[in-house]
Scaffold this motif. Sequence first.
Motif, mmCIF file in Angstrom:
data_model
loop_
_atom_site.group_PDB
_atom_site.id
_atom_site.type_symbol
_atom_site.label_atom_id
_atom_site.label_comp_id
_atom_site.label_asym_id
_atom_site.label_seq_id
_atom_site.Cartn_x
_atom_site.Cartn_y
_atom_site.Cartn_z
ATOM 1 N N VAL A 238 -2.384 4.944 -4.161
ATOM 2 C CA VAL A 238 -2.712 4.602 -2.928
ATOM 3 C C VAL A 238 -2.416 3.417 -2.398
ATOM 4 O O VAL A 238 -1.936 2.953 -1.449
ATOM 5 N N ARG B 163 -3.495 14.356 10.045
ATOM 6 C CA ARG B 163 -2.755 13.456 9.462
ATOM 7 C C ARG B 163 -2.804 12.197 10.474
ATOM 8 O O ARG B 163 -2.798 10.933 9.987
ATOM 9 N N GLU C 289 -4.626 8.708 9.275
ATOM 10 C CA GLU C 289 -3.890 8.039 7.996
ATOM 11 C C GLU C 289 -3.259 6.828 8.521
ATOM 12 O O GLU C 289 -2.810 6.785 9.511
ATOM 13 N N ARG C 290 -3.445 5.748 7.638
ATOM 14 C CA ARG C 290 -2.745 4.433 7.916
ATOM 15 C C ARG C 290 -1.453 4.468 8.060
ATOM 16 O O ARG C 290 -0.590 5.330 7.430
ATOM 17 N N TYR D 293 0.473 6.444 10.149
ATOM 18 C CA TYR D 293 1.125 7.571 10.297
ATOM 19 C C TYR D 293 1.360 7.647 11.820
ATOM 20 O O TYR D 293 0.440 7.499 12.458
ATOM 21 N N ALA E 38 -6.951 4.836 12.130
ATOM 22 C CA ALA E 38 -7.613 4.850 10.763
ATOM 23 C C ALA E 38 -8.812 3.642 10.898
ATOM 24 O O ALA E 38 -9.788 3.874 10.166
ATOM 25 N N LYS F 11 -11.883 5.578 12.610
ATOM 26 C CA LYS F 11 -12.246 6.499 11.375
ATOM 27 C C LYS F 11 -13.090 5.877 10.527
ATOM 28 O O LYS F 11 -14.230 6.101 10.195
ATOM 29 N N GLU G 39 -9.391 2.936 -1.006
ATOM 30 C CA GLU G 39 -8.094 2.958 -0.551
ATOM 31 C C GLU G 39 -7.394 1.970 -0.263
ATOM 32 O O GLU G 39 -6.171 1.839 -0.398
#
Length: 362
Positions: free
Chosen positions: A107, A288, A291-292, A294, A312, A315, A357
């Motif tokens: 990651v 998705r 997600e960072r 995305y 992101a 979230k 992460e």
Amino acid sequence: MTEILDALLVGVVVLDDADRPVLANAAAREMGLIRQRQGVGEEAHTIVRTLAGQVRRSGVTRVVELDLPRLTPGDPLGVNVRAVALDGGRVAIEAADVTEAHRVARVRRDFVANVSHELKTPVGALQLLAEALLDATDKDPAAAIRFAERIKHESARLGRLVSELLELSRLQGAEPLPEPEPVDVDKIVAEVLDRTKTPGSAKRIEVASRGVRGLTVYGSENQLVTAVVNLVENAIAYSPESTTVTITTGRSAAPDAGRSADTGPDAGHVEIAVVDQGIGIEPRDLDRIFERFYRADRARSRATGGTGLGLAIVKHIATNHGGQVDVVSTVGVGSTFTLRLPARPTEAALAIPPSVEIGGTP
């Protein structure tokens, strides 16, 4: 002895001089270091036997990290293996599961690669535009103005990317969340309406609010405002002109239906929903989009100056406050993002889980 070995999280195997397992605990079997072979019985994994042979010949203890294929589909099992030669040609194998550490490393590598790519685009554009601006300053004043405007646009995008990277780093453990305090949801909405007035007006999009007033959540007011601002700005960016983005506030049912919605430590949740009339999100992208980096629509995101980090950040803010964020979307109709937060201070809101992460320096 067997019970003691089976209680260990690390896998332990002892092979005799013919590489037959004479001792193995439950963890070793779960890792696949020892496998059952039809007609043969238990035998050690090929890699384990190879390592044991090397140690037996050299007499030197070896410590290696391996990726072992799993018996079932999935990522390889990462193990840190220590092999020690014993008397009589026997070899003791100790294996610790480091799959999570390997995942974190992957990651981190992906994150660095993504950041490098995202930074390379505006930095490269700024360099080219600066050179073009120098050439056009005396020869073509109109072109110089256009280049200067593009430089302003790209520098703003670069600044926003850096700012959001720092914000995401803070949310993921670089800085602890302040002590949760009661936050007036009406105040959050008012601040969001004020901050998003300019981008909304630029596209003739009305940002309106409705719902239950007088609600309270617990946490950091600044972070919660940031989360809702990100949702509204995202809605504006992906909505056509002359439409409406609505912020709706309300109270959801308590997790335990037997409790009152107004009392007790689990007294339900407050919901802040952002509803747009935009292009919607394809079903394949719904899982998705948080997600960072995305982007469901990369071309449009770049055109609007998006960094791919806004959702992101939302979230992580929701998670840090013991809540969650959900999305429901229909292509061509619009999307609804719902930020659900505890209506009372809870242990989930007080205890911030450490992030894996974007870790710090190993």
